[in-house]
Design an enzyme around this catalytic site. Structure first.
Site, short mmCIF file in Angstrom:
data_model
loop_
_atom_site.label_atom_id
_atom_site.label_comp_id
_atom_site.label_asym_id
_atom_site.label_seq_id
_atom_site.Cartn_x
_atom_site.Cartn_y
_atom_site.Cartn_z
N PRO A 1 0.83 -1.21 0.00
CA PRO A 1 0.00 0.00 0.00
C PRO A 1 0.86 1.26 0.00
CG PRO A 1 -0.71 -1.56 1.70
CD PRO A 1 0.60 -2.05 1.19
N GLU B 1 -24.27 9.40 18.05
CA GLU B 1 -22.96 8.93 18.49
C GLU B 1 -23.06 8.10 19.77
OE1 GLU B 1 -20.56 9.18 16.53
OE2 GLU B 1 -21.48 10.61 15.15
#
Length: 660
Positions: free
Chosen positions: A239, A462
């Site tokens: 990556p 949340e």
């Protein structure tokens, strides 16, 4: 001794510059234009047409010479030169000699016909002895004017070609005739490359492979005595930001052999055959300095599989470059000690002929660092920083799962900037936590206008994530929850995911349920849902689709996968399954998501009072941490959390004993 000193003395002769030649040509043209004029008397006194009429009436003019039908040169009589009005009328030549014979004046005539009548009249009256017409030509000036457009076009063309071929420098590729030369930068023992393997933290397996290549070039007899052959190439795959180019820099710093470094895009040019020519020149230079190493960064720029996306049927220049690279690496004339290192994060698009053994004998996968390697990377990047005493490296490495080496370097730099912004003398733990928040979540937007109802909705959203993740065994442990807007998000819940090599279906389902906890909380509390769950829905849809179509974790589809690791599926216009199977896949993806959504609703309904308490605390403080959840929900009963708490308690006791 004198002979040796003369040989070792530096060559102080000035280097030839092409601008000297340009300046000489310009001087020659100006000189020819200046000295090549037919008139050797240069400073003839100017006058006007009205004064010429006065001179003509007074009989002072002997003769007139009309040049090119626009300029008149006047010669005075001997008696007129004695008059005070004509004092200083004698012209001088380039040597300073006075000319008494003339011409003495010159001026621009107006109308040619009127001036002709004036001369005829004066001659008839005896005031003018004679007049004549003449044509003067400046051969070099006329030639310069005629050649100027062509010179301008050629100059612009050369300038553009020099820019496209690598700039106006005099190095390889700098001149238009050197456009086929290699652009590789050479590093050898004369170059001071300070990066070594000590500067490359982590990447133990990759470093071992690359170090062996360097060792082979230093001591080849150690391997050839047993019949081994030098590897022709090594491909670094991984990556972005994992340290592939850094590893190559370390090779350049460690190897005591010439090291040629360039990018795959350096072979690409608008002219046909330039790429292949540069490949030939690169390997020619490397063979002359063998043993040597060639490093090609981002090799996918020229190494893509041939024949893909070439719908025009024309001969692709990139394919010619790749063909030449294949021939140089393993062809009839490739028995030389030249090793090719290459790096890419797009190994799936590379040509199979390039990947085979004999060209790239080794494919070294450079993966994202684990928690131990992240600690080593932090130690490298924290060397130049002034950090506070007692900063825990293990804590930092655990707070950055999935971070690459480049991300960790960015975290360290951001932490230093945040500490400087707050006028601190050293970088502490909180600065690193703020830096992680800044990089992952984006810039904090304190001035974003949010209505009270929206803020309440965000808080419950949340809190829903935090509550569901706390109640599920395999959900990622919570770090903190915030309703402060960052980047594109209005709020965020930060987790510390477990680094797993294998993932079971129950683990994936728990993560999906926790992700849907935000929308489920909105449904339980307000009986309404909003658009705030877009990123959550995108994540769970991707996970559910992977369970069904990639990993074979669905009972109705069975042990099948429609994932194509070769990358060929990107160029196919048809799906690898029938329409009936597509309908089953869509239904199973939807069923998995809806099941986890309902599971999250049931969990939040059973713990609605704690959800409300958590949301109220979040509305009051805007940021809550793991300790706040423990006060509301109590400790998680799962085995891994009990173990983590015991380890954390032991560390705290050890720190306390050391302080005592």
């Amino acid at each position: 001794m004198s002979k040796d000193n003369s040989n070792n003395a530096p060559n102080k002769k000035p280097k030839f510059s092409p601008y000297w030649l340009y300046a000489a040509i310009i001087l020659v043209i100006i000189s020819l234009n200046f000295f090549g004029s037919s008139n050797k008397w240069q400073d003839i006194k100017p006058t006007t047409s009205s004064k010429f009429d006065e001179f003509l009436d007074d009989g002072d003019i002997k003769d007139v010479l009309v040049i090119n039908q626009r300029k008149a040169k006047v010669t005075l009589t001997e008696e007129a030169l004695k008059k005070d009005i004509h004092k200083g009328a004698e012209s001088t030549n380039l040597l300073g000699q006075k000319n008494t014979k003339g011409p003495h004046y010159q001026f621009e005539i107006g109308s040619e016909d009127i001036f002709q009548e004036k001369l005829d009249k004066a001659k008839a009256e005896g005031k003018l002895e004679s007049y004549a017409y003449d044509t003067e030509q400046n051969f070099w000036g006329d030639m310069l004017i005629s050649l100027l457009p062509f010179a301008l076009i050629i100059g612009v063309w050369i300038f553009l070609m020099r820019r496209m071929s690598g700039g106006a420098g005099g190095g390889a590729g700098g001149q238009i005739f050197n456009i086929g030369k290699s652009r590789a930068k050479l590093f050898d023992e004369k170059q001071d490359v300070k990066v070594t393997f000590k500067d490359v933290a982590g990447l133990e397996g990759a470093k071992e492979e690359v170090q062996e290549i360097v060792d082979f070039l230093k001591t080849p007899d150690k391997y050839t005595s047993l019949g081994g052959k030098i590897p022709k190439g090594a491909l670094l795959v991984g990556p972005p930001g994992t340290g592939k180019t850094l590893l190559a820099k370390a090779v350049a710093g460690e190897a005591k052999v010439p090291f040629f470094s360039l990018s795959g895009s350096d072979f690409v040019e608008m002219f046909v055959g330039v790429g292949a020519s540069r490949v030939r020149d690169l390997f020619k230079q490397a063979k002359e300095k063998s043993p040597a190493i060639i490093f090609i960064d981002e090799i996918d720029a020229v190494g893509r599989a041939r024949g893909k996306s070439n719908f025009t049927g024309s001969n692709d220049e990139r394919e010619n470059t790749l063909n030449q690279l294949l021939t140089e690496m393993d062809g009839f004339g490739s028995k030389t000690n030249v090793i090719v290192l290459a790096a890419t994060n797009r190994a799936d698009v590379l040509d199979k002929a390039l990947m085979r053994a004999g060209r790239f004998d080794r494919q070294i996968y450079v993966d994202l660092p684990d928690v131990r390697e992240r600690k080593e990377i932090f130690e490298v990047h924290l060397r130049p920083l002034k950090i506070s005493e007692g900063l825990d490296m293990d804590f930092l490495s655990k707070q950055t799962p999935g971070f690459s080496g480049a991300d960790i370097a960015n975290v360290c730099n951001e932490a230093a900037l945040i500490a400087a912004r707050n006028n601190k003398k050293a970088v502490d733990k909180q600065d690193f936590l703020d830096a992680v928040d800044r990089i992952v979540g984006g810039l904090e937007k304190k001035n974003k206008i949010i209505t009270p109802l929206e803020k309440k909705t965000i808080a419950y959203h949340e809190a829903g994530h935090a509550t569901v993740s706390w109640m599920l065994e395999h959900a990622a442990p919570l770090v903190k929850v915030t309703i402060v807007p960052r980047g594109q998000s209005l709020g965020a819940a930060w987790y510390l995911p477990e680094e797993r090599l294998l993932v079971r279906p129950d683990q994936m389902l728990d993560e999906m349920c926790a992700t849907l906890g935000g929308r489920a909380a909105e449904k339980v509390i307000f009986d309404k849902i909003s658009t705030g769950a877009l990123s959550d829905l995108e994540k769970v849809t991707r996970q559910a689709k992977a369970m069904v179509t990639v990993y074979g974790l669905n009972d109705k589809i069975g042990n099948l996968t429609y994932y194509d690791s070769s990358g060929q599926a990107d160029y196919n216009f048809t799906k690898p399954y029938s329409e009936e199977t597509a309908q089953i896949i869509d239904k199973e993806i939807s069923a998995i998501i809806e099941e986890q959504y309902q599971r999250a609703i049931d969990l939040l309904t059973n713990h609605k009072d704690k959800l409300t308490e958590l949301a109220d605390v979040l509305l009051e403080r805007e940021v809550i941490f793991k300790d706040d959840l423990q006060e509301i929900f109590g400790k998680r009963p799962f085995a891994k959390d009990v173990k983590e708490d015991e380890e954390e308690q032991a560390q705290n006791e050890a720190i306390t004993n050391n302080d005592a």
